[in-house]
Enzyme design. Structure first.
Site, PDB file in Angstrom:
ATOM      1  N   ASP A 154       0.839  -1.194   0.000  1.00 33.74           N
ATOM      2  CA  ASP A 154       0.000   0.000   0.000  1.00 33.74           C
ATOM      3  C   ASP A 154       0.880   1.252   0.000  1.00 33.74           C
ATOM      4  O   ASP A 154       2.102   1.173  -0.117  1.00 33.74           O
ATOM      5  CB  ASP A 154      -0.891  -0.048   1.245  1.00 33.74           C
ATOM      6  CG  ASP A 154      -2.189   0.714   1.082  1.00 33.74           C
ATOM      7  OD1 ASP A 154      -2.294   1.537   0.158  1.00 33.74           O
ATOM      8  OD2 ASP A 154      -3.103   0.493   1.897  1.00 33.74           O
ATOM      9  N   ASP A 209     -10.610   1.963  -2.082  1.00 32.51           N
ATOM     10  CA  ASP A 209     -10.809   0.975  -1.032  1.00 32.51           C
ATOM     11  C   ASP A 209     -12.293   0.652  -0.994  1.00 32.51           C
ATOM     12  O   ASP A 209     -13.146   1.545  -0.898  1.00 32.51           O
ATOM     13  CB  ASP A 209     -10.383   1.537   0.329  1.00 32.51           C
ATOM     14  CG  ASP A 209      -8.882   1.488   0.526  1.00 32.51           C
ATOM     15  OD1 ASP A 209      -8.190   0.843  -0.290  1.00 32.51           O
ATOM     16  OD2 ASP A 209      -8.400   2.105   1.485  1.00 32.51           O
TER      17      ASP A 209
END
Length: 611
Positions: A154, A209
């Site tokens: 990430d 997300d």
């Protein structure tokens, strides 16, 4: 190792990344199929993750039968990593992982599953835990020593200036240098990461997300993944930009969201139909199938909706996801019944600045039962005269199903080499397509069809045979130019001869997520389709999904142009119900009833025929 040797290793890794010399690409790790598994992000959820949850999730995958169905990865997400104060090595926080990460990995492997961890190409993770930027070689070696099989990488808290390709490439090369095969997933927080994702990773995020919000998230990630279709491993291979021996990569629409789950931080939750539709659409797009199911439900699947459990373990749908072929894409959109009855839902057909990247400016000739028309690119919608026009008066151009012969179409006349485009209504009034952008110089004017009969423009005998050539010579209006259009045979654009603008089936502030937009949103009925590897005896197969985004049950149609029955008869299998349906004859479309927010999913097979 001494601090000097660690600095040398780090400098070497970053030099090869930034200079691009003598490096091994991330694709060379040999993974060739999208992964399936479970994630602790929503399955724990969030910061409650610990070693008991992770090991029990692995056991639950095995006892439920999901492991045997293909869900093999058990993946940590954020909220676990700290640095050993003595060595500086990455480790699991002792309060959550007292046995150590290698022991956790061993227990996951003992259950027959594979173990995944999370880190970030930043100074801290999104949850403000230890990350791996500038520690790529050290952390990759540590992951390998634990027996890690998957890394999600990430990026959140980062103040440097190194761009994504280099930051993620550093970890890619560090993973490969360990000698252990680890699936590499990147989340670059960049709309362009598909441009470089295939160079460094096995999969890359294509949307936000995810959370269980149908309109706010699921549909957004669906369309973003559709846009990224060319980056799918097998799409690239089909276009000869990826070699047969190379490893993955795959577009990542993010995790699968189970029904009726209200995560405190992620409301409002999905219905059973919506969760089921997400799974079906993710499968045909060949995205990773990573479950966001609560870990306790893996051990007690009776707490899941039985229809959902049957769906996610359906071998025929999983086989589509794992089929080594390009991902299915959105190929047609139609208005729902409610939209057809709403004047505000009219397709906004205008003249706009030409843009080769816009699919809503591409058209193709369409012929059916002796009728010629102009179809929207990759669609079964044809330009038509709106049915609510006043007879003999100026009328707007709309779009209707190409096979709906009750609607007057914008047609192509076959008797003129230059092609005359005319529309005729039920009273035999004929109309000429008129480009108001030419006469009014408007930024995005609406083309209209004007009565009475068109007077054909004198033929031109010396026109070029190359692109572009005239598509429509539409008769005399106030000037010739406003009713003359040029057909680009290569670009498939229709250009106003006077204005230089392109006929466009979309809004001026074009949304690249969708092909066609109405004045009050996107069209609600969709057809998705894509190829599959050949079936029995070399028969050609494809997957077709009929999708209803509307608020009521609708009949959705896939035309012969889309499904291939324009060339050959086909067998049809409902792969959700796992049963054969009546075959489709030559020239027959597929029409089925689809519930609100639902998807019907089929595999079609044709005997020894090119589609």
């Amino acid at each position: 190792r001494s601090s000097i040797s660690k600095m040398v290793i780090l400098a070497t890794v970053w030099a090869t990344v930034l200079l691009g010399v003598g490096v091994t690409m991330g694709l060379d790790n040999g993974f060739v199929l999208p992964p399936m598994g479970w994630s602790a992000l929503y399955g724990a959820p969030f910061s409650s993750v610990n070693e008991t949850i992770v090991t029990q999730a692995a056991i639950g995958l095995k006892s439920s039968g999901l492991l045997n169905a293909g869900y093999s990865f058990v993946n940590l997400d954020d909220w676990w990593a700290v640095r050993d104060p003595a060595t500086g090595d990455i480790m699991g926080t002792p309060t959550k992982f007292p046995s150590g990460m290698k022991e956790v990995a061993d227990q996951v492997h003992a259950a027959g599953a594979q173990f995944g961890v999370y880190s970030a190409a930043s100074e801290r993770t999104c949850g403000n835990w230890s990350a791996s930027l500038f520690n790529e070689a050290r952390d990759a070696a540590t992951f390998a020593s634990w027996g890690v099989d998957f890394l999600k990488y990430d990026a959140c808290i980062y103040s440097g200036g190194v761009q994504g390709r280099a930051r993620y490439g550093a970890m890619s090369r560090a993973l490969n240098a360990t000698g252990r095969r680890m699936f590499y997933s990147v989340e670059g927080w960049s709309p362009t990461q598909g441009d470089w994702g295939p160079e460094v990773a096995n999969m890359w995020r294509t949307g936000n997300d995810i959370w269980p919000d149908w309109d706010g998230c699921i549909l957004n990630n669906l369309y973003q993944t559709n846009i990224a279709a060319p980056y799918n491993r097998y799409s690239m291979q089909a276009s000869h930009t990826l070699t047969d021996h190379a490893g993955g990569g795959f577009n990542d629409g993010d995790m699968l969201q189970p029904p009726n789950t209200l995560i405190t931080e992620r409301k409002p939750g999905l219905s059973l139909e919506e969760s089921s539709s997400q799974f079906k659409l993710w499968a045909i797009m060949k995205t990773p199938l990573i479950l966001g199911i609560n870990w306790a439900q893996l051990a007690d699947v009776a707490t899941l909706a039985p229809e959902y459990f049957d769906l996610i373990s359906n071998p025929e749908i999983i086989a589509v996801d794992q089929d080594p072929s390009p991902q299915a894409t959105l190929v047609a959109q139609y208005p729902s019944t409610a939209q057809q009855q709403s004047q505000s839902a009219t397709l906004n057909i205008t003249m706009q600045t030409c843009d080769l990247s816009r699919p809503d400016q591409r058209f193709t000739p369409f012929t059916s039962n002796g009728k010629s028309a102009i179809a929207l690119a990759d669609s079964s919608l044809c330009l038509s005269l709106e049915t609510n026009h006043g007879s003999g008066t100026a009328a707007r151009v709309g779009a209707a199903n190409c096979n709906d012969h009750s609607v007057p179409d914008v047609t192509l006349s076959p008797d003129d080499e230059l092609t005359v485009t005319i529309v005729e209504d039920s009273l035999h009034n004929t109309y000429c397509l008129t480009d108001l952008a030419e006469s009014s110089n408007a930024a995005a004017a609406v083309p209209v069809l004007t009565a009475p009969k068109c007077v054909p423009y004198p033929p031109i005998n010396h026109h070029s045979k190359t692109d572009p050539v005239p598509l429509a010579v539409l008769g005399k209006g106030n000037t010739f130019a406003e009713q003359v259009f040029i057909w680009g045979s290569n670009t498939r654009q229709i250009v106003g001869a006077g204005s230089g603008r392109c006929l466009t089936v979309g809004m001026p502030n074009h949304d690249p997520n969708v092909r066609y937009q109405t004045n009050n949103g996107t069209l609600e009925l969709e057809v998705w389709a894509g190829p599959l590897t050949d079936g029995v005896d070399g028969n050609t197969r494809r997957v077709v999904a009929l999708f209803n985004k509307g608020s009521a049950t609708e009949n959705v149609t896939a035309s012969p142009l889309i499904i291939g029955t324009g060339a050959v008869a086909m067998t049809v299998r409902d792969i959700v119900a796992r049963k054969a349906m009546a075959p489709l004859a030559l020239g027959e479309g597929l029409t089925v009833s689809v519930p609100s927010h639902g998807v019907r999913l089929f595999v079609l097979e044709a005997a020894h025929a090119e589609l």
